[in-house]
Design an enzyme around this catalytic site. Sequence first.
Site, PDB file in Angstrom:
ATOM      1  N   LYS A  91       8.555  -0.696  11.709  1.00  0.00           N
ATOM      2  CA  LYS A  91       9.013  -0.341  10.363  1.00  0.00           C
ATOM      3  C   LYS A  91      10.238   0.574  10.415  1.00  0.00           C
ATOM      4  O   LYS A  91      10.981   0.656   9.463  1.00  0.00           O
ATOM      5  CB  LYS A  91       7.884   0.328   9.583  1.00  0.00           C
ATOM      6  CG  LYS A  91       6.783  -0.652   9.199  1.00  0.00           C
ATOM      7  CD  LYS A  91       5.833  -0.065   8.195  1.00  0.00           C
ATOM      8  CE  LYS A  91       4.797  -1.104   7.792  1.00  0.00           C
ATOM      9  NZ  LYS A  91       3.869  -0.667   6.791  1.00  0.00           N
TER      10      LYS A  91
ATOM     11  N   HIS B 182      -3.250 -34.114  17.905  1.00  0.00           N
ATOM     12  CA  HIS B 182      -2.043 -34.844  18.306  1.00  0.00           C
ATOM     13  C   HIS B 182      -0.959 -33.906  18.820  1.00  0.00           C
ATOM     14  O   HIS B 182       0.201 -34.279  18.896  1.00  0.00           O
ATOM     15  CB  HIS B 182      -1.523 -35.665  17.121  1.00  0.00           C
ATOM     16  CG  HIS B 182      -2.547 -36.643  16.627  1.00  0.00           C
ATOM     17  ND1 HIS B 182      -2.564 -37.964  16.992  1.00  0.00           N
ATOM     18  CD2 HIS B 182      -3.624 -36.451  15.826  1.00  0.00           C
ATOM     19  CE1 HIS B 182      -3.604 -38.563  16.421  1.00  0.00           C
ATOM     20  NE2 HIS B 182      -4.275 -37.661  15.710  1.00  0.00           N
TER      21      HIS B 182
ATOM     22  N   GLU C  37      -3.863  -7.367  15.544  1.00  0.00           N
ATOM     23  CA  GLU C  37      -3.385  -6.056  15.091  1.00  0.00           C
ATOM     24  C   GLU C  37      -4.497  -5.011  15.233  1.00  0.00           C
ATOM     25  O   GLU C  37      -4.236  -3.829  15.429  1.00  0.00           O
ATOM     26  CB  GLU C  37      -2.910  -6.146  13.640  1.00  0.00           C
ATOM     27  CG  GLU C  37      -1.981  -5.015  13.251  1.00  0.00           C
ATOM     28  CD  GLU C  37      -1.313  -5.232  11.909  1.00  0.00           C
ATOM     29  OE1 GLU C  37      -0.556  -6.213  11.769  1.00  0.00           O
ATOM     30  OE2 GLU C  37      -1.552  -4.432  10.987  1.00  0.00           O
TER      31      GLU C  37
ATOM     32  N   GLY D   4      -4.485  -2.423   5.557  1.00  0.00           N
ATOM     33  CA  GLY D   4      -3.743  -3.561   5.020  1.00  0.00           C
ATOM     34  C   GLY D   4      -4.385  -4.902   5.339  1.00  0.00           C
ATOM     35  O   GLY D   4      -4.589  -5.743   4.457  1.00  0.00           O
ATOM     36  N   ARG D   5      -4.742  -5.101   6.604  1.00  0.00           N
ATOM     37  CA  ARG D   5      -5.277  -6.416   7.002  1.00  0.00           C
ATOM     38  C   ARG D   5      -6.704  -6.647   6.521  1.00  0.00           C
ATOM     39  O   ARG D   5      -7.267  -7.715   6.726  1.00  0.00           O
ATOM     40  CB  ARG D   5      -5.165  -6.594   8.514  1.00  0.00           C
ATOM     41  CG  ARG D   5      -5.815  -5.495   9.343  1.00  0.00           C
ATOM     42  CD  ARG D   5      -5.373  -5.595  10.798  1.00  0.00           C
ATOM     43  NE  ARG D   5      -5.804  -4.476  11.619  1.00  0.00           N
ATOM     44  CZ  ARG D   5      -5.189  -3.294  11.682  1.00  0.00           C
ATOM     45  NH1 ARG D   5      -4.151  -3.062  10.905  1.00  0.00           N
ATOM     46  NH2 ARG D   5      -5.620  -2.340  12.473  1.00  0.00           N
TER      47      ARG D   5
ATOM     48  N   LYS E 268       0.841  -1.201   0.000  1.00  0.00           N
ATOM     49  CA  LYS E 268       0.000   0.000   0.000  1.00  0.00           C
ATOM     50  C   LYS E 268       0.881   1.257   0.000  1.00  0.00           C
ATOM     51  O   LYS E 268       0.659   2.183  -0.743  1.00  0.00           O
ATOM     52  CB  LYS E 268      -0.903  -0.043   1.235  1.00  0.00           C
ATOM     53  CG  LYS E 268      -1.892   1.069   1.323  1.00  0.00           C
ATOM     54  CD  LYS E 268      -2.814   0.821   2.503  1.00  0.00           C
ATOM     55  CE  LYS E 268      -3.376   2.123   3.019  1.00  0.00           C
ATOM     56  NZ  LYS E 268      -4.178   1.937   4.225  1.00  0.00           N
TER      57      LYS E 268
ATOM     58  N   GLU F  36      10.977  -4.552   3.936  1.00  0.00           N
ATOM     59  CA  GLU F  36      11.142  -5.930   3.465  1.00  0.00           C
ATOM     60  C   GLU F  36      10.667  -6.077   2.017  1.00  0.00           C
ATOM     61  O   GLU F  36      11.310  -6.734   1.190  1.00  0.00           O
ATOM     62  CB  GLU F  36      10.331  -6.895   4.328  1.00  0.00           C
ATOM     63  CG  GLU F  36      10.727  -6.962   5.784  1.00  0.00           C
ATOM     64  CD  GLU F  36       9.898  -6.033   6.660  1.00  0.00           C
ATOM     65  OE1 GLU F  36       9.598  -4.901   6.230  1.00  0.00           O
ATOM     66  OE2 GLU F  36       9.556  -6.436   7.786  1.00  0.00           O
TER      67      GLU F  36
HETATM   68  C1  G6Q Z   1      -2.063  -4.062   8.189  1.00  0.00           C
HETATM   69  C2  G6Q Z   1      -0.828  -3.391   8.529  1.00  0.00           C
HETATM   70  C3  G6Q Z   1       0.421  -4.048   8.021  1.00  0.00           C
HETATM   71  C4  G6Q Z   1       0.710  -3.764   6.547  1.00  0.00           C
HETATM   72  C5  G6Q Z   1       2.125  -4.204   6.230  1.00  0.00           C
HETATM   73  C6  G6Q Z   1       2.505  -3.947   4.803  1.00  0.00           C
HETATM   74  O1  G6Q Z   1      -3.149  -3.677   8.490  1.00  0.00           O
HETATM   75  O2  G6Q Z   1      -0.893  -2.063   8.183  1.00  0.00           O
HETATM   76  O3  G6Q Z   1       0.411  -5.438   8.213  1.00  0.00           O
HETATM   77  O4  G6Q Z   1      -0.207  -4.415   5.715  1.00  0.00           O
HETATM   78  O5  G6Q Z   1       3.012  -3.558   7.094  1.00  0.00           O
HETATM   79  O6  G6Q Z   1       2.370  -2.605   4.483  1.00  0.00           O
HETATM   80  P1  G6Q Z   1       2.425  -2.151   2.996  1.00  0.00           P
HETATM   81  O7  G6Q Z   1       1.292  -2.791   2.262  1.00  0.00           O
HETATM   82  O8  G6Q Z   1       2.320  -0.662   3.021  1.00  0.00           O
HETATM   83  O9  G6Q Z   1       3.739  -2.620   2.447  1.00  0.00           O
END
Ligand code: G6Q
Length: 559
Positions: free
Chosen positions: A519, A391, A360, A274-275, A213, A219
């Site tokens: 981050k 198990h 989160e 994001g989530r 986003k 990463e």
């Molecule tokens: C989700 C968070 C987090 C995010 C990641 C990736 O709700 O905001 O998990 O999705 O840190 O972020 P980007 O999509 O910006 O790379």
Amino acid sequence: MAKRGLHLSKLTQSSVWKSLQKRLQPFDGLHMRSLFATDPDRFERFSAEACGIFLDYSKNLIDGETMDLLFTLAAQADVEGWRASMFAGERINTTENRPVLHTALRRETDKPLVIDDDDVMPGVASVLAQMREFSDAVRDGSWTGATGKRITDVVNVGIGGSNLGPRMLDKALRPYADTALRLHFVSSAGGGMIGGVLAEAPWESTLFLISSKTFTTEETILNARTARDWLVQQSGGEDALSHHFLAITANKTKATDFGIPAENVFELWDWVGGRYSLWSSVGLSAALAIGMDRFEELLAGARAMDEHFQSAPLQENLPVILAMLGVWYINFFNAKAHAIIPYDHRLSRFPAYLQQVDMESNGKAVDRDGQATDYDTAPVIWGKPGTDCQHSIFQKLHQGTDFLSADFLAAAEPHTPVGDHHKVLLANFLAQTEALMMGNTEDDVRADLESRGASVEETAALLPHKLFLGNRPTNTLLFKRLDPFTMGALIALYEHKVFVQGVVWNINSFDQWGVELGKNLADKMLGDLDNDGPAHLHDASTNGLINRLKEFRRCRGIR
Ligand code: G6Q
């Protein structure tokens, strides 16, 4: 951790909260066995159904009066008002001053939704159309790699919300997927993930979806650069990028600066967390795998759950029921964890996905007004698919010291009918929730041991170990088949459950400052790892670890 400040919240001071505290008393020493024995209608009374999902919540430590109080608590927290605000696009994510509109991504596109004088739906429709056009082209072979080869491998490069949803869907919806396309997911900074994919991927037929986003996540950008360098090196130049790289982002400028052509960018909006983003082009890998018609069935399932959530009375509302049962256990029984146990290996990544959605969103200790909460919030979400988990982790569920609740999920019909396998799976599924509720009695254990010829001494010695107290609460979620529609409804059910809990706890479920912290933390550390001299800028433990790591690396000849 329950008492974090001197501040007493309106929530814990409310009369309904105090009534719920008093409601604990009748459950002291009461076994669910007797609740079933005294109420023949318990199953009918404590079950509900919507969007093809049947929920049995009768195996819980509840009675009618408790549920009434829990629904009153939800009503007093104004779940209905907050729900209306969310769907209307009000800026309920106050710390980021954003609306929360993942529900717009699955809304009927011809129904306008105006935010700040702007109808967001044409944008949603246009990205869905772009996804359809692109996924059709890849699937029918008209989109090819730079040398004209048909796409065989798709690599989603993204982390957190840009990874967990699509990765979970890859497994869950594989029976609907085009087997000619292999999906890969690269998320972590560790080179093993991207290295492993690049070692096997045929460059001429591999597509990279750079899903971020912000397009700044360390990463993801690190992995994307490694992939880009690899492609440039394999193909002999940058021309191939336009055939092999796409971006899914709200930051088009960064994506084009990276070298991805503007026409290969799928737009995201800041009102999609994001989530909560798998419904957007973040779900492109799923659309490529199952095709856009199926992807729209996923959206339709979520839309059906949205409609149910908005229209069903609280007492019949699946997300509200699950949420309030969670509140009951977390805030009144002091439960710290909740398990998700799908009896379907296709849902093996569902607990991990829900960990992010729940922890989160609601893993917060400060309320919307900036006050420390004087009550607990998100539980630890954990779990694994059955029957495997029987198990491993089930010992603790049956006989451990913690108060644990769990959701059990299963489909009536398998995707791969093999002999009686599914019946055996279902028998285990049903037997476990029954055993967790019923437990056994000393008489049962004694009779069993005696029938096996145990002596009086042996029986006395083994009895405490073979005793299962039962009374462990579970919800059972049944559906006909794990198809895209059901999957959509299931995910939305949990999204809304988490939303309702956030409303009751008066927290902002839609920011994630703990993630933002992570981050930025590593940048400074990277400098310290690069320095030749001993570390001295941190606490003694961190300095010591940096120095020891450098020593280890020096021994291995690595700088
Ligand atoms: C989700 C968070 C987090 C995010 C990641 C990736 O709700 O905001 O998990 O999705 O840190 O972020 P980007 O999509 O910006 O790379």
